[in-house]
Design a protein around this motif. Structure first.
Motif, short mmCIF file in Angstrom:
data_model
loop_
_atom_site.label_atom_id
_atom_site.label_comp_id
_atom_site.label_asym_id
_atom_site.label_seq_id
_atom_site.Cartn_x
_atom_site.Cartn_y
_atom_site.Cartn_z
N ALA A 186 4.26 2.52 10.18
CA ALA A 186 4.36 3.97 9.93
C ALA A 186 3.57 4.41 8.70
N GLN A 187 3.55 3.58 7.65
CA GLN A 187 2.96 4.05 6.41
C GLN A 187 1.97 3.07 5.78
N GLY A 188 1.71 1.95 6.45
CA GLY A 188 0.74 1.00 5.94
C GLY A 188 1.38 -0.12 5.14
N TYR A 189 0.76 -1.28 5.18
CA TYR A 189 1.32 -2.45 4.50
C TYR A 189 1.33 -2.27 2.98
N GLU A 190 0.19 -1.88 2.42
CA GLU A 190 0.08 -1.77 0.97
C GLU A 190 0.98 -0.70 0.40
N ASP A 191 1.25 0.36 1.18
CA ASP A 191 2.06 1.47 0.70
C ASP A 191 3.56 1.27 0.91
N THR A 192 3.93 0.16 1.49
CA THR A 192 5.35 -0.13 1.71
C THR A 192 5.85 -1.10 0.65
N THR A 193 6.93 -0.74 0.00
CA THR A 193 7.46 -1.58 -1.08
C THR A 193 8.68 -2.37 -0.62
N VAL A 194 8.98 -3.41 -1.36
CA VAL A 194 10.19 -4.20 -1.09
C VAL A 194 11.42 -3.32 -1.20
N GLU A 195 11.43 -2.42 -2.18
CA GLU A 195 12.57 -1.51 -2.35
C GLU A 195 12.80 -0.67 -1.10
N GLN A 196 11.73 -0.19 -0.50
CA GLN A 196 11.84 0.62 0.72
C GLN A 196 12.37 -0.21 1.88
N ILE A 197 11.88 -1.43 1.99
CA ILE A 197 12.34 -2.30 3.08
C ILE A 197 13.82 -2.60 2.93
N ALA A 198 14.23 -2.97 1.71
CA ALA A 198 15.63 -3.29 1.47
C ALA A 198 16.53 -2.08 1.76
N ALA A 199 16.10 -0.90 1.30
CA ALA A 199 16.91 0.30 1.52
C ALA A 199 17.03 0.60 3.01
N ALA A 200 15.94 0.46 3.76
CA ALA A 200 15.97 0.73 5.19
C ALA A 200 16.86 -0.25 5.93
N GLY A 241 19.54 -1.51 4.57
CA GLY A 241 20.90 -1.34 4.06
C GLY A 241 21.33 -2.43 3.12
N MET A 242 20.39 -2.93 2.31
CA MET A 242 20.73 -3.98 1.35
C MET A 242 20.02 -3.70 0.03
N SER A 243 20.38 -4.45 -0.98
CA SER A 243 19.75 -4.31 -2.28
C SER A 243 18.45 -5.13 -2.32
N LYS A 244 17.62 -4.80 -3.29
CA LYS A 244 16.39 -5.56 -3.49
C LYS A 244 16.73 -7.03 -3.80
N ARG A 245 17.78 -7.24 -4.57
CA ARG A 245 18.20 -8.60 -4.91
C ARG A 245 18.58 -9.38 -3.65
N THR A 246 19.27 -8.74 -2.71
CA THR A 246 19.63 -9.41 -1.47
C THR A 246 18.40 -9.72 -0.63
N PHE A 247 17.44 -8.80 -0.65
CA PHE A 247 16.18 -9.05 0.07
C PHE A 247 15.58 -10.38 -0.36
N SER A 265 8.91 -12.72 -1.21
CA SER A 265 8.00 -11.61 -1.44
C SER A 265 7.76 -10.86 -0.14
N LYS A 266 7.07 -9.74 -0.25
CA LYS A 266 6.70 -8.97 0.95
C LYS A 266 5.75 -9.79 1.82
N ASP A 267 4.80 -10.48 1.20
CA ASP A 267 3.88 -11.32 1.96
C ASP A 267 4.64 -12.37 2.77
N ASP A 268 5.65 -12.98 2.14
CA ASP A 268 6.41 -14.02 2.83
C ASP A 268 7.16 -13.45 4.03
#
Length: 203
Positions: A31-45, A47-53, A59-62
């Motif tokens: 939807a928004q591109g790989y580089e423009d997507t953050t770990v925080e956004q993924i975790a929020a989507a 329903g978890m914390s960044k720490r849980t991610f 990492s995002k690459d992993d």
């Protein structure tokens, strides 16, 4: 993993969480591109914390590349599940059945092609992709060696690597031919024809 040994509940739970995170992340990447997507956004989507991610992916690459580890494990498990007295070439053909859903299902194929383009166009991801594909073959080479000799793989023996490499070459040839066709025939038929060309059914 030992033949037919069950996957522990904790590991199954971890794999399910990783699969869910991957699906959520892919939606955001597309939807928004790989580089423009953050770990925080993924975790929020998800329903978890960044720490849980970070419990599931370093990492995002992993997260992107991790699917190839899952793919490698699935292929290794599939080969382990084949009858011990089955010809190795036939076993490898049956192992490739797990790839059919990624090619023949329109939705799955569109998603995979989009993600593959992200991997190809991102240098650090593409480099790691090549490493993971090597791991896939190495996992199968060791198992093929054991099937052929009842011993662990001896690096000086080229036969297991040659067999696995030939099988993957057949798969790639079948994939390219099927995509170039009108797709009136199932992809599985192309894999059958490609692997039959080498006449290794006695291996």
């Amino acid at each position: 993993m030992a033949e037919n040994s069950p996957i522990p509940i904790r590991e199954r739970t971890r794999r399910l969480a990783q699969a869910e995170l991957t699906t959520v992340a892919q939606d955001l990447f597309l939807a928004q591109g790989y580089e423009d997507t953050t770990v925080e956004q993924i975790a929020a989507a998800a329903g978890m914390s960044k720490r849980t991610f970070f419990r599931y992916f370093p990492s995002k690459d992993d997260l992107v590349i991790g699917k190839y580890d899952v793919f490698a494990d699935r292929m290794a498990d599939a080969l382990d599940a084949r009858p011990a007295n089955e010809p190795v070439w036939e076993s490898l053909r049956r192992v490739f059945d797990i790839t059919l859903e990624y090619v023949e299902d329109d939705h799955q194929r569109a998603r995979n092609e989009a993600m593959d383009e992200i991997v190809r166009s991102t240098p650090q991801l593409h480099a790691r992709y090549l490493e993971k594909m090597q791991r896939v073959q190495e996992l199968l080479i060791g198992r093929v060696a054991t099937r052929l000799t009842n011993h662990d793989h001896v690096p000086s023996d080229p036969k297991p690597a040659a067999i696995v490499g030939a099988a993957f070459a057949c798969m790639q040839a079948a994939r390219q031919a099927w995509f170039a066709s009108d797709r009136s025939e199932p992809f599985s038929s192309y894999v059958d024809d490609s692997m039959a060309t080498l006449q290794l059914s006695s291996v």
